[in-house]
Design a protein around this motif. Structure first.
Motif, mmCIF file in Angstrom:
data_model
loop_
_atom_site.group_PDB
_atom_site.id
_atom_site.type_symbol
_atom_site.label_atom_id
_atom_site.label_comp_id
_atom_site.label_asym_id
_atom_site.label_seq_id
_atom_site.Cartn_x
_atom_site.Cartn_y
_atom_site.Cartn_z
ATOM 1 N N ARG A 122 0.872 -1.303 -0.202
ATOM 2 C CA ARG A 122 0.156 -0.041 -0.150
ATOM 3 C C ARG A 122 0.872 1.372 0.034
ATOM 4 O O ARG A 122 0.533 2.341 -0.685
ATOM 5 C CB ARG A 122 -0.850 -0.190 1.008
ATOM 6 C CG ARG A 122 -2.131 0.544 0.842
ATOM 7 C CD ARG A 122 -3.015 0.276 2.339
ATOM 8 N NE ARG A 122 -3.435 -1.098 2.351
ATOM 9 C CZ ARG A 122 -3.424 -1.669 3.673
ATOM 10 N NH1 ARG A 122 -3.050 -0.781 4.918
ATOM 11 N NH2 ARG A 122 -3.473 -2.839 3.890
ATOM 12 N N ARG A 123 1.874 1.095 0.603
ATOM 13 C CA ARG A 123 3.054 2.370 0.568
ATOM 14 C C ARG A 123 3.974 2.409 -0.379
ATOM 15 O O ARG A 123 4.479 3.386 -0.695
ATOM 16 C CB ARG A 123 4.168 2.034 1.944
ATOM 17 C CG ARG A 123 3.678 2.649 3.173
ATOM 18 C CD ARG A 123 5.120 2.699 3.975
ATOM 19 N NE ARG A 123 4.977 3.378 5.144
ATOM 20 C CZ ARG A 123 5.961 3.735 6.126
ATOM 21 N NH1 ARG A 123 6.942 3.376 5.516
ATOM 22 N NH2 ARG A 123 5.827 4.299 7.153
ATOM 23 N N GLY A 124 3.474 1.661 -1.501
ATOM 24 C CA GLY A 124 4.392 1.463 -2.731
ATOM 25 C C GLY A 124 5.492 0.946 -2.576
ATOM 26 O O GLY A 124 6.643 0.801 -3.567
ATOM 27 N N SER A 125 5.872 0.147 -1.538
ATOM 28 C CA SER A 125 7.388 -0.652 -1.466
ATOM 29 C C SER A 125 6.894 -2.137 -2.399
ATOM 30 O O SER A 125 5.847 -2.406 -2.526
ATOM 31 C CB SER A 125 7.269 -1.137 -0.084
ATOM 32 O OG SER A 125 8.559 -1.929 -0.038
ATOM 33 N N LYS A 126 8.001 -2.338 -2.953
ATOM 34 C CA LYS A 126 7.847 -3.711 -3.862
ATOM 35 C C LYS A 126 8.673 -4.675 -3.253
ATOM 36 O O LYS A 126 8.872 -5.729 -3.787
ATOM 37 C CB LYS A 126 8.936 -3.326 -5.193
ATOM 38 C CG LYS A 126 8.308 -2.049 -6.052
ATOM 39 C CD LYS A 126 7.625 -2.694 -7.518
ATOM 40 C CE LYS A 126 7.232 -1.341 -8.136
ATOM 41 N NZ LYS A 126 6.486 -0.450 -7.537
ATOM 42 N N VAL A 127 8.731 -4.665 -1.829
ATOM 43 C CA VAL A 127 9.285 -5.757 -1.180
ATOM 44 C C VAL A 127 8.702 -6.955 -1.372
ATOM 45 O O VAL A 127 7.293 -7.085 -1.242
ATOM 46 C CB VAL A 127 9.642 -5.374 0.346
ATOM 47 C CG1 VAL A 127 10.086 -6.657 1.123
ATOM 48 C CG2 VAL A 127 10.452 -4.194 0.660
ATOM 49 N N SER A 128 9.164 -8.185 -1.529
ATOM 50 C CA SER A 128 8.305 -9.518 -1.711
ATOM 51 C C SER A 128 8.336 -10.178 -0.433
ATOM 52 O O SER A 128 9.077 -9.775 0.616
ATOM 53 C CB SER A 128 9.192 -10.354 -2.471
ATOM 54 O OG SER A 128 10.441 -10.881 -2.013
ATOM 55 N N LYS A 129 7.309 -10.886 -0.551
ATOM 56 C CA LYS A 129 7.067 -11.779 0.881
ATOM 57 C C LYS A 129 8.403 -12.634 1.246
ATOM 58 O O LYS A 129 8.731 -12.726 2.312
ATOM 59 C CB LYS A 129 5.810 -12.623 0.766
ATOM 60 C CG LYS A 129 4.616 -12.145 0.889
ATOM 61 C CD LYS A 129 3.455 -13.194 0.788
ATOM 62 C CE LYS A 129 2.056 -12.540 0.926
ATOM 63 N NZ LYS A 129 0.919 -13.739 0.777
ATOM 64 N N ALA A 130 8.994 -13.332 0.373
ATOM 65 C CA ALA A 130 10.327 -14.202 0.525
ATOM 66 C C ALA A 130 11.154 -13.082 1.286
ATOM 67 O O ALA A 130 11.714 -13.659 2.395
ATOM 68 C CB ALA A 130 10.683 -14.243 -0.845
ATOM 69 N N SER A 131 11.269 -12.073 0.958
ATOM 70 C CA SER A 131 12.268 -10.906 1.690
ATOM 71 C C SER A 131 11.836 -10.906 2.966
ATOM 72 O O SER A 131 12.552 -10.750 4.233
ATOM 73 C CB SER A 131 12.470 -9.818 1.071
ATOM 74 O OG SER A 131 13.172 -9.864 -0.290
ATOM 75 N N ILE A 132 10.452 -10.582 3.344
ATOM 76 C CA ILE A 132 10.086 -10.500 4.570
ATOM 77 C C ILE A 132 10.465 -11.658 5.292
ATOM 78 O O ILE A 132 10.927 -11.571 6.774
ATOM 79 C CB ILE A 132 8.255 -10.232 4.571
ATOM 80 C CG1 ILE A 132 8.142 -8.981 3.963
ATOM 81 C CG2 ILE A 132 8.017 -10.298 5.953
ATOM 82 C CD1 ILE A 132 6.593 -8.677 3.801
ATOM 83 N N TYR A 133 9.905 -13.005 4.868
ATOM 84 C CA TYR A 133 10.347 -14.253 5.446
ATOM 85 C C TYR A 133 11.631 -14.261 5.707
ATOM 86 O O TYR A 133 12.095 -14.807 6.775
ATOM 87 C CB TYR A 133 9.706 -15.367 4.691
ATOM 88 C CG TYR A 133 8.387 -15.733 4.853
ATOM 89 C CD1 TYR A 133 7.738 -16.188 5.998
ATOM 90 C CD2 TYR A 133 7.386 -15.484 3.729
ATOM 91 C CE1 TYR A 133 6.477 -16.444 6.323
ATOM 92 C CE2 TYR A 133 6.050 -15.790 3.874
ATOM 93 C CZ TYR A 133 5.465 -16.182 5.032
ATOM 94 O OH TYR A 133 4.374 -16.353 5.330
ATOM 95 N N ARG A 134 12.584 -13.900 4.739
ATOM 96 C CA ARG A 134 14.060 -14.106 5.166
ATOM 97 C C ARG A 134 14.722 -13.055 6.238
ATOM 98 O O ARG A 134 15.624 -13.471 6.794
ATOM 99 C CB ARG A 134 14.740 -13.880 3.738
ATOM 100 C CG ARG A 134 14.537 -15.271 2.993
ATOM 101 C CD ARG A 134 15.783 -15.212 1.711
ATOM 102 N NE ARG A 134 15.085 -14.375 0.654
ATOM 103 C CZ ARG A 134 14.885 -15.328 -0.842
ATOM 104 N NH1 ARG A 134 15.204 -16.406 -0.812
ATOM 105 N NH2 ARG A 134 14.400 -14.575 -1.707
#
Lengths: 160, 160
Positions: free
Chosen positions: A48-60
DNA sequence: TTTACTGCAAAAGGTTTGCATGGGT
DNA sequence: ACCCATGCAAACCTTTTGCAGTAAA
């Protein structure tokens, strides 16, 4: 906030890892909100904030955040893990020795869970708790064990 | 053991469900062992015993065992849930209302985990604990909320 | 330049579910 | 006879992982 990202940065540096835009965004987003979060919700907020972070990166990155002491797992509900912030020095409880009176202060985050359960179960609004645990410390245990052995020896000598 | 299966049988009956060989085997197997268990382990134990119960049945019956008060979830570790027996009426703690003094007794099995952790961390032998939780009960909360609203109204009338 | 980090998509692994069959009551 | 419970296998969902490209240091 602010201090959290600094803690994370120095953690990253201390581990010889690399600080990235994604990591900054994740930490920023987590601490821009008070309270629990889960991966899905965090991912949505970032998107929503416009970030392109992937779930994989969150999990990692979650293991790093846990290891750095910034967050912790709170519960596994609805088929996924929930996390919460760990704030500075928390409320502490007491562990004391019945025999010598020694007192050890300890922090017990799981009591928060107890409180939450009590709130939802009984409709209370919990303000505080006090947990006192009592027992024998290592030293007194040893001493007591010694005494027991001595008693046994005396008994044996006296009876046999 | 013995009493657990009876509790389960009467639970099943009280819910108008059907008692089956599979259910008996599952309960029997769970309580033939002390301590924690997980689905995979339970399934293996049953298989070894010659039982043909499927994992699906285990998964479908666990909610009943929890609802009947015989087991509870203890933790989500290594990618799956762990369960433990809930024994008779345990030690209870107190939840009390700061305002009206009402006291609710509650049982908090998770304190056992706290104790175990303290024992291994500090070398103590824990003998007992006392957990007192304090807050506002549902009724007092409502009353307090009402008061706040009244105060607001008064303030509005006074100022506007 | 090195190599850790990322996104993507596929895989993994635990849990749930649809369906046809079997079995309590 | 009714219909709940079961086994099987597929589906589901969260989390992990392989890979190739990207970007910190």
């Amino acid at each position: 906030m602010g201090s959290e990202i600094e803690i994370f940065r120095s953690y990253i540096k201390s581990k010889g890892l690399r600080n990235t835009r994604e990591r900054e965004e994740i930490v920023q987003e987590i601490f821009s909100n008070k309270g629990h979060f889960d991966v899905e919700g965090l991912y949505m907020r970032l998107k929503r904030r416009g970030s392109k972070v992937s779930k994989a990166s969150i999990y990692r990155n979650i293991p790093l955040l846990i290891d750095s002491g910034l967050i912790r797992e709170v519960s596994y509900k609805d088929g996924h893990m929930h996390y919460e912030h760990v704030h500075g020095r928390a409320h502490h409880c007491h562990l004391s020795c019945i025999e010598c009176g020694k007192v050890v202060e300890f922090v017990e985050p799981s009591i928060k869970e107890v409180e939450k359960r009590l709130e939802s179960r009984y409709g209370f609004k919990i303000i505080e708790h006090r947990l006192d645990v009592m027992g024998y410390c290592k030293e007194c245990l040893k001493r007591r064990l010694g005494k027991v052995k001595e008693d046994e020896k005396t008994r044996r000598n006296g009876n046999g």
